[in-house]
Write a protein that holds these residues in place. Structure first.
Motif, PDB file in Angstrom:
ATOM      1  N   ASP A 149       7.205  14.040 -22.423  1.00 27.09           N
ATOM      2  CA  ASP A 149       5.969  13.359 -22.042  1.00 27.09           C
ATOM      3  C   ASP A 149       6.340  12.066 -21.323  1.00 27.09           C
ATOM      4  N   PHE A 150       6.248  12.091 -19.995  1.00 28.28           N
ATOM      5  CA  PHE A 150       6.643  10.916 -19.223  1.00 28.28           C
ATOM      6  C   PHE A 150       5.669   9.753 -19.409  1.00 28.28           C
ATOM      7  N   GLY A 151       4.425  10.029 -19.774  1.00 29.03           N
ATOM      8  CA  GLY A 151       3.482   8.969 -20.109  1.00 29.03           C
ATOM      9  C   GLY A 151       3.930   8.219 -21.348  1.00 29.03           C
ATOM     10  N   HIS A 152       4.419   8.976 -22.333  1.00 35.53           N
ATOM     11  CA  HIS A 152       4.973   8.364 -23.555  1.00 35.53           C
ATOM     12  C   HIS A 152       6.180   7.495 -23.195  1.00 35.53           C
ATOM     13  N   LEU A 153       7.035   8.024 -22.342  1.00 34.91           N
ATOM     14  CA  LEU A 153       8.220   7.280 -21.915  1.00 34.91           C
ATOM     15  C   LEU A 153       7.814   5.982 -21.213  1.00 34.91           C
ATOM     16  N   ALA A 154       6.805   6.044 -20.354  1.00 37.73           N
ATOM     17  CA  ALA A 154       6.335   4.850 -19.634  1.00 37.73           C
ATOM     18  C   ALA A 154       5.880   3.769 -20.607  1.00 37.73           C
ATOM     19  N   GLY A 155       5.243   4.168 -21.694  1.00 37.29           N
ATOM     20  CA  GLY A 155       4.777   3.207 -22.688  1.00 37.29           C
ATOM     21  C   GLY A 155       5.893   2.549 -23.480  1.00 37.29           C
ATOM     22  N   LYS A 156       7.072   3.131 -23.484  1.00 37.91           N
ATOM     23  CA  LYS A 156       8.215   2.588 -24.224  1.00 37.91           C
ATOM     24  C   LYS A 156       9.018   1.557 -23.422  1.00 37.91           C
ATOM     25  N   LEU A 157       8.732   1.432 -22.134  1.00 40.11           N
ATOM     26  CA  LEU A 157       9.484   0.504 -21.299  1.00 40.11           C
ATOM     27  C   LEU A 157       9.011  -0.929 -21.527  1.00 40.11           C
ATOM     28  N   GLY A 210       1.604   6.413  -7.092  1.00 41.06           N
ATOM     29  CA  GLY A 210       0.322   6.800  -7.681  1.00 41.06           C
ATOM     30  C   GLY A 210      -0.366   5.660  -8.404  1.00 41.06           C
ATOM     31  N   TRP A 211      -0.175   4.444  -7.936  1.00 39.64           N
ATOM     32  CA  TRP A 211      -0.772   3.266  -8.583  1.00 39.64           C
ATOM     33  C   TRP A 211      -2.278   3.272  -8.383  1.00 39.64           C
ATOM     34  N   GLN A 212      -3.000   3.093  -9.484  1.00 37.36           N
ATOM     35  CA  GLN A 212      -4.456   2.976  -9.428  1.00 37.36           C
ATOM     36  C   GLN A 212      -4.836   1.709 -10.169  1.00 37.36           C
ATOM     37  N   SER A 213      -5.263   0.721  -9.427  1.00 41.43           N
ATOM     38  CA  SER A 213      -5.563  -0.580  -9.998  1.00 41.43           C
ATOM     39  C   SER A 213      -7.038  -0.705 -10.329  1.00 41.43           C
ATOM     40  N   LEU A 214      -7.313  -1.305 -11.478  1.00 46.46           N
ATOM     41  CA  LEU A 214      -8.691  -1.593 -11.859  1.00 46.46           C
ATOM     42  C   LEU A 214      -9.058  -3.036 -11.515  1.00 46.46           C
ATOM     43  N   SER A 215      -8.070  -3.803 -11.091  1.00 39.82           N
ATOM     44  CA  SER A 215      -8.313  -5.193 -10.722  1.00 39.82           C
ATOM     45  C   SER A 215      -7.572  -5.493  -9.423  1.00 39.82           C
ATOM     46  N   SER A 216      -7.726  -6.710  -8.962  1.00 39.64           N
ATOM     47  CA  SER A 216      -7.048  -7.107  -7.729  1.00 39.64           C
ATOM     48  C   SER A 216      -5.684  -7.729  -8.012  1.00 39.64           C
ATOM     49  N   ALA A 217      -5.256  -7.723  -9.272  1.00 44.84           N
ATOM     50  CA  ALA A 217      -3.964  -8.304  -9.631  1.00 44.84           C
ATOM     51  C   ALA A 217      -2.831  -7.515  -8.986  1.00 44.84           C
ATOM     52  N   VAL A 218      -1.800  -8.237  -8.597  1.00 43.48           N
ATOM     53  CA  VAL A 218      -0.629  -7.621  -7.978  1.00 43.48           C
ATOM     54  C   VAL A 218       0.217  -6.977  -9.083  1.00 43.48           C
ATOM     55  N   ARG A 257       6.924  -4.974 -11.011  1.00 40.36           N
ATOM     56  CA  ARG A 257       7.905  -3.911 -10.758  1.00 40.36           C
ATOM     57  C   ARG A 257       7.841  -2.862 -11.867  1.00 40.36           C
ATOM     58  N   LEU A 258       7.726  -3.330 -13.107  1.00 38.24           N
ATOM     59  CA  LEU A 258       7.647  -2.399 -14.236  1.00 38.24           C
ATOM     60  C   LEU A 258       6.383  -1.545 -14.148  1.00 38.24           C
ATOM     61  N   GLU A 259       5.278  -2.126 -13.752  1.00 38.86           N
ATOM     62  CA  GLU A 259       4.038  -1.356 -13.642  1.00 38.86           C
ATOM     63  C   GLU A 259       4.154  -0.266 -12.577  1.00 38.86           C
ATOM     64  N   TYR A 260       4.887  -0.537 -11.512  1.00 38.53           N
ATOM     65  CA  TYR A 260       5.133   0.505 -10.507  1.00 38.53           C
ATOM     66  C   TYR A 260       5.925   1.662 -11.116  1.00 38.53           C
ATOM     67  N   VAL A 261       6.954   1.328 -11.889  1.00 39.88           N
ATOM     68  CA  VAL A 261       7.779   2.365 -12.526  1.00 39.88           C
ATOM     69  C   VAL A 261       6.934   3.167 -13.512  1.00 39.88           C
ATOM     70  N   GLN A 262       6.118   2.472 -14.306  1.00 46.73           N
ATOM     71  CA  GLN A 262       5.264   3.160 -15.275  1.00 46.73           C
ATOM     72  C   GLN A 262       4.266   4.077 -14.572  1.00 46.73           C
ATOM     73  N   LYS A 294       0.834  -1.205   0.000  1.00 50.74           N
ATOM     74  CA  LYS A 294       0.000   0.000   0.000  1.00 50.74           C
ATOM     75  C   LYS A 294       0.873   1.262   0.000  1.00 50.74           C
ATOM     76  N   ALA A 295       1.965   1.247   0.771  1.00 44.33           N
ATOM     77  CA  ALA A 295       2.867   2.398   0.825  1.00 44.33           C
ATOM     78  C   ALA A 295       3.518   2.644  -0.543  1.00 44.33           C
ATOM     79  N   ILE A 296       3.929   1.572  -1.209  1.00 44.84           N
ATOM     80  CA  ILE A 296       4.544   1.706  -2.539  1.00 44.84           C
ATOM     81  C   ILE A 296       3.510   2.225  -3.534  1.00 44.84           C
ATOM     82  N   GLU A 297       2.317   1.661  -3.491  1.00 40.09           N
ATOM     83  CA  GLU A 297       1.267   2.085  -4.424  1.00 40.09           C
ATOM     84  C   GLU A 297       0.914   3.557  -4.231  1.00 40.09           C
ATOM     85  N   ASN A 298       0.870   4.016  -2.998  1.00 37.56           N
ATOM     86  CA  ASN A 298       0.600   5.436  -2.734  1.00 37.56           C
ATOM     87  C   ASN A 298       1.752   6.311  -3.233  1.00 37.56           C
ATOM     88  N   ALA A 299       2.984   5.846  -3.047  1.00 33.10           N
ATOM     89  CA  ALA A 299       4.157   6.630  -3.447  1.00 33.10           C
ATOM     90  C   ALA A 299       4.241   6.822  -4.959  1.00 33.10           C
TER      91      ALA A 299
END
Length: 173
Positions: free
Chosen positions: A126-134, A62-70, A73-78, A55-60
């Protein structure tokens, strides 16, 4: 006539003094900060963490999950990159610093691949664009090799390296 003689005398004195005009032009180039992202398979791992730590990592980040899947590491960075408007990355992008982004991946050794910070035709970072390239297609994490290659590719203006990795070094130096 006396004025001409005086002028010639001044020119003669200047000529004998051997004057030298020296002009120095200094161009200050901004320092370069390289963002280097781990693009190996280990970044696709979803870590088993205690609920409070997750929960602390997700808050740090800005993770917003649409499912209960864990998340991986890459998704946290994105997620961190996508919410960068309120982070230190956005302040870096607005400063006098030149940013470059790289992904390291490779099958037998780590290889640096430059990533564009903006979509084609745009000059705004555009950091969103960068996230999509990872990606997580690499198999080898040789952090020492990555840093050596980065130092060879970069100019003397390299101010800092921000290395985003799980630091699971499995090869090289």
């Amino acid at each position: 006539m006396a004025l001409c003689r005086g002028g010639l005398l001044v020119l003669l004195m200047l000529g004998l003094a051997d004057p030298i005009l020296e002009l120095t032009v200094v161009t200050k180039l901004p320092p370069k900060v390289c963002l280097v992202f781990d693009g190996t398979e280990s970044m696709a791992i979803a870590d088993e963490l205690p609920a409070a730590k997750r929960k602390a990592i997700e808050n740090a980040v800005g993770w917003q999950s649409l499912s209960s899947a864990v998340p991986t590491r890459l998704e946290y960075v994105q997620a961190l990159l996508r919410q960068s408007r309120s982070s230190g990355l956005s302040r870096l992008a607005k400063s006098d610093i030149e940013l470059e982004a790289y992904l390291f991946e490779g099958q037998t050794t780590s290889q640096l691949k430059r990533i564009e910070l903006a979509p084609a035709g745009s000059r705004r970072i555009d950091f969103g664009h960068l996230a999509g390239k990872l990606t997580t297609s690499g198999q080898v994490t040789a952090l020492g090799t990555v840093l050596q290659e980065l130092s060879q590719q970069s100019s003397r203006r390299l101010g800092a390296v921000v290395l985003v990795s799980d630091f699971a070094n499995n090869s090289g130096q």
